[in-house]
Design an enzyme around this catalytic site. Sequence first.
Site, PDB file in Angstrom:
ATOM      1  N   ILE A 174     -34.541   5.397 -42.330  1.00  0.00           N
ATOM      2  CA  ILE A 174     -35.809   5.594 -43.042  1.00  0.00           C
ATOM      3  C   ILE A 174     -36.847   6.115 -42.051  1.00  0.00           C
ATOM      4  CG2 ILE A 174     -37.668   4.463 -44.320  1.00  0.00           C
ATOM      5  CD1 ILE A 174     -35.642   2.489 -45.401  1.00  0.00           C
ATOM      6  N   HIS A 178     -42.873  36.664  -6.683  1.00  0.00           N
ATOM      7  CA  HIS A 178     -43.232  35.594  -5.748  1.00  0.00           C
ATOM      8  C   HIS A 178     -42.815  35.944  -4.324  1.00  0.00           C
ATOM      9  CE1 HIS A 178     -42.471  33.714  -9.728  1.00  0.00           C
ATOM     10  NE2 HIS A 178     -43.687  33.257  -9.499  1.00  0.00           N
ATOM     11  N   GLY A 198     -52.572  30.949  -6.023  1.00  0.00           N
ATOM     12  CA  GLY A 198     -52.421  32.115  -6.892  1.00  0.00           C
ATOM     13  C   GLY A 198     -53.256  31.986  -8.157  1.00  0.00           C
ATOM     14  N   VAL A 212     -25.824   2.334 -38.466  1.00  0.00           N
ATOM     15  CA  VAL A 212     -26.527   1.952 -37.248  1.00  0.00           C
ATOM     16  C   VAL A 212     -26.861   0.469 -37.294  1.00  0.00           C
ATOM     17  CG1 VAL A 212     -28.693   2.217 -35.989  1.00  0.00           C
ATOM     18  CG2 VAL A 212     -27.474   4.226 -36.799  1.00  0.00           C
ATOM     19  N   ARG A 213     -27.298   0.033 -38.473  1.00  0.00           N
ATOM     20  CA  ARG A 213     -27.693  -1.373 -38.575  1.00  0.00           C
ATOM     21  C   ARG A 213     -26.484  -2.307 -38.503  1.00  0.00           C
ATOM     22  NH1 ARG A 213     -32.681  -3.247 -39.276  1.00  0.00           N
ATOM     23  NH2 ARG A 213     -34.312  -1.675 -39.327  1.00  0.00           N
ATOM     24  N   THR A 251     -44.713  25.864  -5.500  1.00  0.00           N
ATOM     25  CA  THR A 251     -44.249  26.340  -6.813  1.00  0.00           C
ATOM     26  C   THR A 251     -43.561  25.234  -7.594  1.00  0.00           C
ATOM     27  OG1 THR A 251     -42.906  27.967  -7.978  1.00  0.00           O
ATOM     28  CG2 THR A 251     -42.067  27.257  -5.860  1.00  0.00           C
TER      29      THR A 251
HETATM   30  S1  PPS Z   1     -35.705   1.760 -40.483  1.00  0.00           S
HETATM   31  O1  PPS Z   1     -37.021   1.405 -41.050  1.00  0.00           O
HETATM   32  O2  PPS Z   1     -35.634   3.164 -40.177  1.00  0.00           O
HETATM   33  O3  PPS Z   1     -35.373   0.938 -39.332  1.00  0.00           O
HETATM   34  O4  PPS Z   1     -34.683   1.443 -41.647  1.00  0.00           O
HETATM   35  P1  PPS Z   1     -33.107   1.766 -41.661  1.00  0.00           P
HETATM   36  O5  PPS Z   1     -32.471   1.348 -40.397  1.00  0.00           O
HETATM   37  O6  PPS Z   1     -32.920   3.162 -42.074  1.00  0.00           O
HETATM   38  O7  PPS Z   1     -32.533   0.784 -42.734  1.00  0.00           O
HETATM   39  C1  PPS Z   1     -32.845   0.972 -44.015  1.00  0.00           C
HETATM   40  C2  PPS Z   1     -31.724   0.444 -44.879  1.00  0.00           C
HETATM   41  O8  PPS Z   1     -31.820  -0.956 -44.909  1.00  0.00           O
HETATM   42  C3  PPS Z   1     -31.899  -1.429 -46.266  1.00  0.00           C
HETATM   43  N1  PPS Z   1     -33.112  -2.310 -46.317  1.00  0.00           N
HETATM   44  C4  PPS Z   1     -34.412  -1.961 -46.274  1.00  0.00           C
HETATM   45  N2  PPS Z   1     -35.032  -0.758 -46.229  1.00  0.00           N
HETATM   46  C5  PPS Z   1     -36.369  -0.731 -46.178  1.00  0.00           C
HETATM   47  N3  PPS Z   1     -37.139  -1.846 -46.159  1.00  0.00           N
HETATM   48  C6  PPS Z   1     -36.575  -3.065 -46.210  1.00  0.00           C
HETATM   49  N4  PPS Z   1     -37.333  -4.156 -46.157  1.00  0.00           N
HETATM   50  C7  PPS Z   1     -35.154  -3.159 -46.255  1.00  0.00           C
HETATM   51  N5  PPS Z   1     -34.286  -4.190 -46.295  1.00  0.00           N
HETATM   52  C8  PPS Z   1     -33.040  -3.647 -46.325  1.00  0.00           C
HETATM   53  C9  PPS Z   1     -31.901  -0.230 -47.152  1.00  0.00           C
HETATM   54  O9  PPS Z   1     -30.654  -0.248 -47.789  1.00  0.00           O
HETATM   55  C10 PPS Z   1     -31.972   0.965 -46.255  1.00  0.00           C
HETATM   56  O10 PPS Z   1     -30.897   1.875 -46.427  1.00  0.00           O
HETATM   57  P2  PPS Z   1     -31.067   3.358 -47.017  1.00  0.00           P
HETATM   58  O11 PPS Z   1     -29.835   4.077 -46.578  1.00  0.00           O
HETATM   59  O12 PPS Z   1     -32.303   3.948 -46.442  1.00  0.00           O
HETATM   60  O13 PPS Z   1     -31.115   3.175 -48.487  1.00  0.00           O
END
Ligand code: PPS
Length: 574
Positions: A480, A208, A294, A439-440, A200
Amino acid sequence: YGSIPHGGELINLVLEGEELNELKQRSISLPSLLLTKKQLCDIELLMNGGFSPLTTFMDEIIYNNVVETMTIDGDKDDGLLFPMPIVLDLTKEILDTVLSTDSKQLALRDEEGNLIAVITISSYYTPNKENEARKTMGSIDPYHPGVSTIFNTKEYYVSGKLEGAQLPVHYDYNGLRRTPLQVRELFRSNGWENVIAFQTRNPMHRAHRELTVRAAELNPGCHILIQPVVGMTKPGDIDYHTRVKCYKEIIDSYPEGLATLSLLPLAMRMGGPREAVWHAIIRKNFGCNHFIVGRDHAGPGEDKQGNLFYQPYEAQELALELANRLSIKILPFQMMVYVPAHDKYYPIDEVPEGLETANISGTKLRHLLRTGGEIPNWFTYEKVVKILRDSCPPRSKQGFTVFFTGFSGSGKSTIANALNEALLEDGSRSITLLDGDVVRTFLSSELGFSKEHRDLNIKRIGFVASEISKAGGIAVCAPIAPYAGARKFARDLITPNGGFIEIHVSTPIETCEKRDRKGLYAKVRSGQLKGFTGIDDPYEAPENPELNIDTTHTSVKDAIALILNHLRTEGYIN
Ligand code: PPS
């Protein structure tokens, strides 16, 4: 005692004494492979004889025989049956590294680095995966978990002498994990000459228990071995820790001395008919001479279109057809159903005429557990219900992830921030905001915007969010996330640990550009910024997001109302 092992001899590949010391010494200078979960399961049963007569991973000839004829020697009508390929898959890179050494040896290790075995590679081949999937699984649909496993193996399969150092180490349920030899010893010391094995991957309920007891009544003098799989089962199954707790309860409900519980570290392929035959062979190696098959044995259910991968009794039919070549008695069972008028279970084809039947499907049970609905006593045991309820709290007590995706400037961050506040105001779970920019800064500061880097960024977000969800918190993510593959990765990582709500903030690029809050679109147009999502870099729009919000015509307030309403309807918040 019990059955003769498949092929005549119970294999044991674990070395001892001087040989083991020499192997350990030799392994130090060898290249290493960290085995995957599936490989670890396979090697455990190879090494302890669960896959007897196999003494190593299959070479090309045996592999082809197995795929094409279900036998080791290629004699379709009379050969030694083995229906499932047992292979060691390697990348070209690792294979090349090993082949460039004089010894051609590879140390196989678990994820902690413990030495499990050494393989001396004497042959390698590239499998025809589509053919393997079609012949062994009867399908090439990657929605079938076994097919998907085949398609995800590395490009080379290797074979050669396998020398075992130690069985994979387990820290849980050591009293219930027994090798074939130990199970046979248990049978011998208790005088159980005839044993019925029950396989199982689900919690066990009254049906069962009735089925196995009935099997023992029909085959007097038999002991019952309940041998649940604790290796790998179908994705989405109830975790084995919860299941083992249930099995421990149910084993007490058997008449004294009739049934024993023992755990099997098998990586299931969900291969229906072939898998049933394989399971019978494994049980034969564990000393059992009867095996219950089964309804829908080892079936993965339905495909995306709602068609069954296998017919409900297909596995039974194949196992019965091959039973005399297996030298294990196959006990076919129909589905057991409850007959309230008699307060008794019957196989569905033996229900006395005119009587009503009752049953609760797995899906219905999950629903009842999730919603706190009543689970009747005729269906299962109170103690089992309690264990299941504890392991599966209602959604309002589980963690979840809200994952926004959309263009830069689409309104993701604004809505995410507002949602954060609204959830804080309303509930008591802790909330983590994983906004793209945040995050970035903290998690992905070294990453750029290539596809690889964006995917890695989403993987990291997915991992953090899954840990938050697992701990019962709420993760609000707003990257994004332009690629569908990475979003799916995050979803798959999170869903076993909590809810995943994908929200496509679908504000069109023209609107985002017109708003241009950060002035980034202007930079793109003036040529200072390249590879910008939606302008000169791709965005794969989600096909089936849980919600879709276009902020062109939806205010932040309305967007939040929409999201809260969805969370409430789905039971995540009260
Ligand atoms: S991803 O594609 O999901 O990893 O992007 P993310 O980490 O959300 O980062 C997007 C933010 O980085 C800035 N930024 C860009 N975005 C898109 N393309 C390029 N080339 C780029 N360079 C810099 C942009 O400010 C995004 O922030 P948000 O909050 O989306 O406006």
